[in-house]
Design an enzyme around this catalytic site. Structure first.
Site, short mmCIF file in Angstrom:
data_model
loop_
_atom_site.label_atom_id
_atom_site.label_comp_id
_atom_site.label_asym_id
_atom_site.label_seq_id
_atom_site.Cartn_x
_atom_site.Cartn_y
_atom_site.Cartn_z
N GLY A 1 0.86 -1.18 0.00
CA GLY A 1 0.00 0.00 0.00
C GLY A 1 0.89 1.23 0.00
O GLY A 1 2.06 1.17 -0.41
N ALA B 1 2.33 2.74 2.43
CA ALA B 1 3.51 2.59 3.28
C ALA B 1 4.50 1.62 2.65
O ALA B 1 5.66 1.96 2.40
CB ALA B 1 3.09 2.12 4.67
N HIS C 1 -15.64 6.44 11.83
CA HIS C 1 -15.76 7.56 10.91
C HIS C 1 -17.20 8.04 10.83
O HIS C 1 -18.11 7.24 10.67
CB HIS C 1 -15.27 7.12 9.52
N SER D 1 -16.42 10.55 1.82
CA SER D 1 -15.29 11.30 2.34
C SER D 1 -15.71 12.41 3.30
O SER D 1 -16.69 13.11 3.10
CB SER D 1 -14.50 11.94 1.21
N ARG E 1 -13.34 13.67 13.96
CA ARG E 1 -14.19 12.51 13.70
C ARG E 1 -14.83 11.91 14.93
O ARG E 1 -15.99 11.51 14.91
CB ARG E 1 -13.36 11.43 13.03
N GLU F 1 -0.39 2.01 8.58
CA GLU F 1 -1.50 1.78 9.50
C GLU F 1 -1.23 0.60 10.44
O GLU F 1 -1.81 0.52 11.52
CB GLU F 1 -2.80 1.56 8.71
N ARG G 1 -7.47 9.55 14.88
CA ARG G 1 -6.70 10.08 13.77
C ARG G 1 -7.46 11.21 13.10
O ARG G 1 -8.60 11.06 12.70
CB ARG G 1 -6.44 8.98 12.74
C1 LIG Z 1 -12.50 4.28 2.44
C2 LIG Z 1 -11.30 4.89 3.07
C3 LIG Z 1 -10.98 6.23 2.86
C4 LIG Z 1 -9.85 6.79 3.44
N1 LIG Z 1 -9.58 8.11 3.20
C5 LIG Z 1 -8.44 8.65 3.71
C6 LIG Z 1 -8.09 10.00 3.41
O1 LIG Z 1 -8.79 10.71 2.70
N2 LIG Z 1 -6.93 10.48 3.93
C7 LIG Z 1 -6.12 9.73 4.72
O2 LIG Z 1 -5.10 10.21 5.14
N3 LIG Z 1 -6.43 8.45 4.99
C8 LIG Z 1 -7.57 7.88 4.51
N4 LIG Z 1 -7.87 6.58 4.79
C9 LIG Z 1 -6.93 5.77 5.57
C10 LIG Z 1 -5.78 5.30 4.69
O3 LIG Z 1 -6.24 5.02 3.40
C11 LIG Z 1 -5.10 4.05 5.21
O4 LIG Z 1 -4.84 4.17 6.55
C12 LIG Z 1 -3.79 3.82 4.50
O5 LIG Z 1 -3.96 3.85 3.12
C13 LIG Z 1 -3.15 2.52 4.93
O6 LIG Z 1 -2.01 2.30 4.14
P1 LIG Z 1 -1.05 1.10 4.41
O7 LIG Z 1 0.00 1.18 3.37
O8 LIG Z 1 -0.63 1.10 5.83
O9 LIG Z 1 -1.94 -0.21 4.22
P2 LIG Z 1 -2.79 -0.76 2.98
O10 LIG Z 1 -2.96 0.21 1.89
O11 LIG Z 1 -4.02 -1.36 3.58
O12 LIG Z 1 -1.90 -1.90 2.39
C14 LIG Z 1 -1.81 -3.16 2.96
C15 LIG Z 1 -0.96 -4.02 2.07
O13 LIG Z 1 -0.62 -5.19 2.77
C16 LIG Z 1 -0.87 -6.33 1.97
N5 LIG Z 1 -1.12 -7.41 2.90
C17 LIG Z 1 -1.95 -7.43 3.98
N6 LIG Z 1 -1.81 -8.59 4.64
C18 LIG Z 1 -0.87 -9.30 3.99
C19 LIG Z 1 -0.26 -10.56 4.21
N7 LIG Z 1 -0.57 -11.31 5.26
N8 LIG Z 1 0.64 -11.00 3.31
C20 LIG Z 1 0.99 -10.24 2.24
N9 LIG Z 1 0.48 -9.03 2.01
C21 LIG Z 1 -0.44 -8.57 2.88
C22 LIG Z 1 -1.97 -5.94 1.05
O14 LIG Z 1 -1.92 -6.74 -0.09
C23 LIG Z 1 -1.60 -4.48 0.78
O15 LIG Z 1 -0.64 -4.44 -0.24
C24 LIG Z 1 -9.01 6.01 4.24
C25 LIG Z 1 -9.32 4.68 4.45
C26 LIG Z 1 -10.46 4.12 3.91
C27 LIG Z 1 -10.80 2.72 4.26
#
Ligand SMILES: Cc1cc2nc3c(=O)[nH]c(=O)nc-3n(C[C@H](O)[C@H](O)[C@H](O)COP(=O)(O)OP(=O)(O)OC[C@H]3O[C@@H](n4cnc5c(N)ncnc54)[C@H](O)[C@@H]3O)c2cc1C
Ligand code: SF4
Ligand code: FES
Lengths: 670, 246
Positions: A42, A44, A266, A284, A337, A453, A463
């Protein structure tokens, strides 16, 4: 083990710079000899993988989807914060830092948040250079909007698809490194456990989701970037595959799990409509910039609306209760929120909910359409515009800002939100809790890192909007790539980590045994049956409002569901093929343990703070009467849980939080 | 609603597939199509049968993962949506619904309704990026002014979710709408100019290598695209390619 946050000494504004000036570096030639596993791609993980590869490390990246571009980050709508002060409205690193600490209800680590605010401006520069098409104003400069909990415009956005565009930016950076051979990408692979050698993280066991094959992968360090665990509630705004497995498995192997009870609810989601529902959809929060939230003042009108005798548009201004504007005049509809969510629940619990289930309030755009329409008429020199003209001009502006959200709402609810107010209700959205990490983003297991996250560090108990994307990219592009070097500088002579060792044998066997159990168990109930049951206990007793009695019951009930799960779960199909039920079974098994720890953590925290409202802890009088009551004297700590077998036996470690640069005080949005 | 479903079942990429009939009852018109599929799968699990494998994740029309071919249309009836956004109110009690995987030589079936879209990945790896270092030493973002019009147009192209409906619906299995969208996003932005010629050449070459067909301007892709990606992007890609080859 005592928790050491490794926060550097010195004044807060110099900590990160000093830290970077003094860490050990790995020289470029040596980086070629070092392998790093990044689980999750994702925002991160994707940004981390690309940057680590850019620096010269060999990266192996894993995701359960068929492409990094489909990670859940893609769904983020509203925007990303950065202290650029492009609008000249007084923004600064300090102000972003201050808002974030305050918004998080003083439960985050000051030094981490300051660093986040400090690198935030770089993120925007980086993304623009990568071709992320952020919104622009007519002069060609970047446009901003504001989000809940702040008084400046510091949110950068790309229509209602900011997460998508930022993720595609990180993904394109990954593609460049994949093409160069610096990232080896494992799509449709799920990490099922971590392997430690001499106490250090040295690899993972993963399952190829197409063939079912169990694979060993080794590296000098492992980075977990697997997102949040909101799906512990079954219904949430998360993607269906979002899960806690990687985070939970590393917890069982020694990484402490911090603040599991902090989830964000939210305020603006589409309400639930029936029992078949598989997920909740977010609208949003940026909508609160222009939408006004209300319920009818009189119970008669509530009933008339529910029974279809009246439409919301039939009610005059005087007949509506704009409860956020009434209770919080300074911030109005833009309160954070947690405050907005609780206020909606309070009105609905009092019986004022406007839909059939009684769990919905209105988000109304009529006055925004009118206001924009009149403004446009002036700009376009139309004197005495008709009401229709005003509506038409105003609607065009609202459509330009939020068109895709309105369209999404209409598809789901089958009502046109330009003509009738949207219905919204709070839903589980984001998890502030997660794996405990120090300033370096390293967990309590050496060589094992956690970012985005999935970790706990930056958001405290709540948050603020647009700060998760910021944290994910800050961790991945700018923080981890430095801090990991300090650790890896000891590994330049280690050489490849072999996988044919007893450590890999053992963990692989654990993983295989568990899979074999699932496909051979002669149970009678589906995985979803258990997941839904867990979700109901979580929402009813460990949701927005909690009390001691409910939490104790929840712990007992979750344990019972878990025991039934291991007896009765049924997984058709075999282990050596694509088997989506098997994937779900493993994830739900982990949620069933995490859920109990979650309740235990909530039980210990006898204060209301951030997204969670402890019913026993309310302000009884004064200006804040009826608001959540935080207790800094006893609870200004991070709870970090050590695994000891059953979740109920987990041992609590406290990281006391120090607030040297921001005075701890009551959060007021009045 | 009570419905008859005719669904493509195929154990793995080597197995021979076939259509199988299933019945579902008590389907609410408020359900999404995938929630209806969940009901079917719950039913199958309860009777010990293997559930139908299908790709999905976000369930809000943005990840591009869900990919069913319903009653002869990619993502089913209704315009401008993905399968997860399709609602059962589009169907009537007693309907028979045919559900197949996206079919294209470049998208081999993995299982049941799941296809392999790795070809799209390889096309992007061939040049779908701007070669900027991720070190954080980039110039201030506002030092690259971009006209609102160009930014909006780039954004429109960039909204492609990589679902593959354009390929599935095209009689030639052409991937030009997808590739056109990718090429356009960068071609419209100043940051993308330096490598523009190489980018389009490499991406198009990879697209051909993957076995996608050619575009004969039928326009079916644009009609079925859930994100309204316009044919203009194909034209722009062709222009960019011509420019690059001069
Ligand atoms: C609908 C929605 C709207 C949002 N809007 C906003 C916004 O406007 N602004 C804001 O700042 N934040 C927003 N957020 C929050 C934000 O999007 C997330 O917190 C953030 O994108 C998380 O990013 P991440 O890289 O940590 O995880 P993710 O993007 O969830 O990535 C997780 C990754 O891990 C992989 N994965 C998981 N488990 C495994 C495993 N066991 N083995 C291999 N791969 C695995 C998945 O394939 C994926 O690639 C929103 C969230 C949602 C749900
Ligand atoms: S162009 Fe449209 S149909 Fe094709 S992959 Fe992109 S979003 Fe899907
Ligand atoms: S499931 Fe994500 S687009 Fe349909």
């Amino acid at each position: 083990m005592a928790l050491d946050s490794k926060v550097p000494e010195g004044p807060i504004k110099d900590k990160w710079t000093n830290y970077k000036n003094h860490i050990d570096l790995v020289n470029p030639a040596n980086k070629r000899n070092i392998d790093i596993i990044v689980v999750g791609t994702g925002l991160a993980g994707g940004s981390a993988a690309a940057t680590l590869a850019e620096l010269g490390y060999n990266v192996k990246a894993f995701a359960y989807q068929d492409s990094p571009r489909r990670a859940h980050s893609i769904a983020a709508q509203g925007g990303i914060n950065a202290a650029k002060n492009y609008q000249g409205d007084g923004d600064s690193t300090y102000r972003l830092f201050y808002d974030t600490v305050k918004g998080g209800d003083y439960r985050s680590r000051e030094a981490n948040v300051y660093r986040l605010a400090e690198v935030s401006a770089n993120i925007i520069d980086q993304c623009v250079a990568q071709g992320v098409p952020f919104a622009r104003d007519y002069g060609g400069l970047l446009d901003n909007r504001s989000f809940g909990g702040v008084l400046v415009s510091r949110t950068f956005y790309a229509k209602g698809q900011t997460g998508q565009q930022l993720l595609l930016g990180a993904y394109s950076a990954m593609n460049r490194q994949i093409a160069r051979g610096k990232i080896e990408m494992f799509n449709r692979h799920e990490m099922l456990d971590v392997v430690k050698v001499d106490g250090k993280a040295r690899g993972i066991i993963a399952r190829d989701l197409i063939t079912g094959e169990i694979e060993r992968h080794s590296a000098h360090a492992v980075v977990i970037a697997t997102g949040g665990y909101g799906n512990v509630y079954f219904l949430s705004t998360n993607a269906m595959g979002s899960n806690a497995t990687a985070a939970w498995k590393i917890h069982k192997k020694g990484a402490y799990f911090a603040n599991p009870c902090y989830t964000q609810i939210h305020p603006t989601c589409i309400p639930r409509s029936g029992d078949y529902q598989s997920k909740l959809t977010l609208m949003s929060e940026s909508l609160r910039n222009d939408g006004r939230i209300w319920v009818p003042k009189n119970m008669d009108d509530v009933l008339a609306i529910r029974e279809g005798r009246k439409k919301p548009t039939d009610l005059s201004e005087e007949e509506r209760d704009y409860y956020l504007e009434r209770r919080y005049p300074a911030f109005g509809n833009l309160v954070p929120r947690d405050v907005a969510s609780r206020a909606a629940k309070e009105r609905c619990d009092a019986g004022y909910g406007v839909n059939a289930t009684g769990e919905a309030v209105y988000l109304d755009f009529a006055s925004a359409i009118d206001r924009y329409g009149r403004e446009q008429a002036k700009i376009q020199n139309i004197s005495n515009p008709s009401n229709e003209k005003v509506y038409e001009l105003g609607k065009a502006i609202v459509e330009a800002k939020y068109g895709n959200l309105f369209q999404m709402y209409e598809k789901i609810v089958d009502e046109n939100p330009y003509e009738t107010p949207m219905m919204i209700y709070p839903a589980t959205h984001y998890t502030m809790g997660g794996v405990w990490v120090d300033y370096n983003l390293m967990t309590t297991v050496p060589g094992l890192y956690c970012i985005g996250e999935a970790n706990f560090s930056d958001h405290g108990a709540n948050r603020l909007g647009a700060s998760a994307l910021m944290q994910g990219l800050a961790d991945g592009y700018f923080v981890l790539p430095y801090t990991i070097g300090d650790y890896l500088s000891d590994d330049i002579r280690t050489g490849k980590i072999p996988t044919d060792t007893k450590e890999f044998d053992e963990v692989e066997k654990e993983v295989k045994d568990r899979i074999d159990f699932f496909v051979n168990n002669k149970g009678t109930k589906s995985v979803d049956y258990f997941h839904k049951k867990l979700g109901k206990v979580m929402w009813d007793k460990v949701g927005m409002a909690r009390n001691e009695k409910g939490l104790k019951e929840a712990m007992v009930e979750i344990k019972a569901i878990r025991e039934e799960f291991w007896k009765e779960v049924k997984v058709p199909g075999s282990a050596n093929e694509m088997n989506t039920e098997l994937e779900k079974a493993g994830r739900v098994a982990d949620f069933l343990e995490l859920g109990e720890l979650f309740a235990k953590d909530a039980l210990v925290r006898e204060e209301s703070c951030g997204g969670h409202f402890r019913e026993e802890s309310v302000e009884l009088d004064g200006e804040q009467k009826g608001e959540a009551k935080r207790n800094d004297k006893d609870f200004a700590f991070v709870s970090a849980w050590e695994y000891k077998g059953e979740p109920a036996d987990a041992v609590l470690h406290k990281e006391e939080l120090e607030f040297k640069d921001i005075e701890l005080k009551q959060r007021s949005y009045k | 609603m009570d419905l008859t479903l005719k669904i493509w079942r195929q154990k793995d990429s080597n197995a021979k597939g076939q259509m199988v009939d299933y019945k579902v009852t008590d389907i609410s018109e408020h359900m999404s199509f995938l929630e209806m599929m969940d009901v079917l799968n719950e039913q199958l699990v309860n009777t010990g049968e293997e559930p139908v494998a299908f790709d999905h994740d976000c369930r809000e029309g943005i990840c591009g993962m869900c990919s069913m071919y319903i009653n002869g249309e990619a993502h089913g009836p209704d315009r401008g949506i993905t399968t997860c956004q399709l609602h059962m109110r589009m169907f009537k009690d007693g309907d028979t619904i045919t559900i197949e995987p996206f079919r294209a030589a470049a998208f081999p079936v993995i299982k049941d309704l799941i296809v392999d879209r790795m070809a799209f990945e390889r096309i992007q790896q061939a040049g779908g990026y701007i070669s900027v270092n991720t070190s954080g030493n980039t110039q201030d973002a506002n030092a690259i002014p971009i006209s609102k019009h160009a930014a909006d147009e780039a954004m429109d192209a960039a909204t492609c979710i990589g679902c593959g409906a354009c390929v599935a619906t095209c009689k030639n299995s052409s991937a030009m709408l997808f590739v056109g969208a990718k090429v356009s996003q960068y071609a419209l932005l100043p940051q993308g100019q330096v490598e523009a010629a190489d980018r389009v050449k490499n991406m198009v070459a990879q697209m051909d290598l993957e076995g996608f067909g050619n575009c004969t301007n039928t326009g079916a892709c644009e009609v079925e695209c859930p994100k309204g990606i316009s044919l203009d992007n194909i034209a722009r890609m062709n222009r960019e390619l011509m420019k690059a080859n001069i």
